[in-house]
Design an enzyme around this catalytic site. Structure first.
Site, PDB file in Angstrom:
ATOM      1  N   LYS A  55       8.735   5.242  -6.140  1.00 49.33           N
ATOM      2  CA  LYS A  55       7.398   4.906  -5.627  1.00 49.33           C
ATOM      3  C   LYS A  55       7.306   5.238  -4.136  1.00 49.33           C
ATOM      4  O   LYS A  55       6.313   5.803  -3.677  1.00 49.33           O
ATOM      5  CB  LYS A  55       7.101   3.415  -5.885  1.00 49.33           C
ATOM      6  CG  LYS A  55       6.848   3.130  -7.364  1.00 49.33           C
ATOM      7  CD  LYS A  55       6.906   1.646  -7.708  1.00 49.33           C
ATOM      8  CE  LYS A  55       6.785   1.455  -9.224  1.00 49.33           C
ATOM      9  NZ  LYS A  55       7.024   0.073  -9.664  1.00 49.33           N
ATOM     10  N   GLN A  99       8.380  -5.753  -7.018  1.00 46.66           N
ATOM     11  CA  GLN A  99       8.984  -5.113  -8.195  1.00 46.66           C
ATOM     12  C   GLN A  99       9.418  -6.180  -9.202  1.00 46.66           C
ATOM     13  O   GLN A  99      10.122  -7.116  -8.864  1.00 46.66           O
ATOM     14  CB  GLN A  99      10.183  -4.244  -7.763  1.00 46.66           C
ATOM     15  CG  GLN A  99      10.821  -3.463  -8.894  1.00 46.66           C
ATOM     16  CD  GLN A  99       9.887  -2.438  -9.532  1.00 46.66           C
ATOM     17  OE1 GLN A  99       9.171  -1.719  -8.841  1.00 46.66           O
ATOM     18  NE2 GLN A  99       9.895  -2.354 -10.855  1.00 46.66           N
ATOM     19  N   ASP A 122      -1.161  -3.691  -7.842  1.00 41.38           N
ATOM     20  CA  ASP A 122      -0.624  -3.547  -9.198  1.00 41.38           C
ATOM     21  C   ASP A 122      -1.257  -4.550 -10.161  1.00 41.38           C
ATOM     22  O   ASP A 122      -0.785  -4.711 -11.288  1.00 41.38           O
ATOM     23  CB  ASP A 122       0.906  -3.693  -9.179  1.00 41.38           C
ATOM     24  CG  ASP A 122       1.547  -3.092 -10.435  1.00 41.38           C
ATOM     25  OD1 ASP A 122       0.882  -2.286 -11.121  1.00 41.38           O
ATOM     26  OD2 ASP A 122       2.705  -3.429 -10.739  1.00 41.38           O
TER      27      ASP A 122
END
Ligand code: NAP
Length: 281
Positions: A55, A99, A122
């Site tokens: 990423k 994450q 996200d």
């Protein structure tokens, strides 16, 4: 056998999204704004480290600043939330990605909820999930958004189709089910307690595999001409679908790698740029 199965090329879809984004990054930097994504990794899970690195690299290639925060395995929930709050208050940071998964002793939900909605690129907060359910999310979860983007890129009809989603996680199975429903698919959501899974998958026009089990979906579960989206990413670059067995039966299928994965990253970049534009309007 299906006459000619279309391979849904995630790199192609991702490249088209990134081409459009490059111009937007240029416009922001001309105004003195560098879009910035902060990634937080807790612990030393090698797969998570790889995802975070990928990423970060993708950000840099597009001119997005990537701020990497790597916290020790022993980090407590309170310490993690304090880091997130600092990033919330930092006007240079436009998007925050924590994450998943975090170590077991950390309250992941509490940490996700600490992310300011404007920086939740996200779509992991409850507010982001709810907005997605209503079809009004600024930042739907990236993998579900990637699945829809692939279908749209290849102009695969969704409305009226029977979609069977295998998996119901809050970041993947559930949000993609809601997105398909909002696009007027008839959606069946399957999980580990589902009875007659194979029978349900055989009824699907669109199959979304989000199980986390290598090559789980078998060729003889697939209806002739179904469209298969494999979100799975298991060690050894293996998806959740038995690709070779399903390929001759499906009308279209995403490979692993180079299917859903690259488009997920492109979506994260897009949401970070969207967030940078929104905060600087
Ligand atoms: P997860 O949180 O572990 O959820 C897995 C889901 O699969 C659960 O809902 C579970 O049901 C269901 N399941 C497990 N065994 C099953 C069975 N035998 N039959 C039917 N359903 C079953 O996983 P996730 O985070 O959603 O990820 C799913 C997959 O996508 C993984 O391979 C992951 O690596 C991949 N992934 C890929 C990307 C990408 O960018 N491509 C991003 C995120 C995740 P229960 O709810 O009943 O436990």
């Amino acid at each position: 056998m299906y006459a000619q199965t279309l391979i849904l090329d995630g790199n192609r879809v991702a490249n088209q999204i990134k081409e459009d984004l490059a111009a937007r990054v240029g416009q922001l930097t001309a105004k003195g704004i560098q879009p910035c994504l902060a990634t937080i990794l807790v612990g030393d899970d090698p797969s998570s480290e790889t995802y975070v690195r990928m990423k970060g690299n993708a950000c840099r290639r597009l001119g997005i600043h990537s701020r990497r925060i790597h916290l020790d395995q022993s980090t407590t929930t309170d310490e993690l939330i304090a880091v997130i709050q600092e990033l919330n208050e930092d006007s240079q940071v436009h998007g925050i990605l924590l994450q998943h998964p975090v170590p077991h002793h950390v309250d992941e939900r509490a940490a996700f909820e600490a992310i300011q909605p404007e920086k939740d690129v996200d779509g992991v907060t409850m507010l982001g999930f709810a907005q997605n359910a209503f079809g009004i999310a600024s930042f739907p979860s990236c993998t579900p958004a990637a699945i829809i983007a692939i279908l749209d890129h290849y102009q695969i009809p969704i409305a009226g189709k029977h979609a069977v989603v295998i998996g119901r996680s809050p970041i993947l199975g559930k949000p993609v089910s809601l997105m398909l429903l909002n696009r007027n698919a008839t959606v069946t959501i399957c999980h580990s307690k589902t009875e007659g899974l194979e029978h349900l998958v055989r009824l699907a026009d669109i199959v979304v595999a989000a199980v986390g089990k290598p090559a789980f979906v078998q060729g003889d579960w697939i209806k002739q001409g179904a469209v298969i989206l494999d979100a799975g990413y298991n060690p050894g670059n293996i998806g959740d679908v038995d690709y070779e067995a399903c390929l001759p039966i499906a009308s279209a299928i995403t490979p692993v790698p180079a299917g859903v994965g690259p488009v997920t990253i492109a979506m994260l970049l897009k949401h970070t740029i969207d967030a940078a534009e929104m905060t600087n309007q």
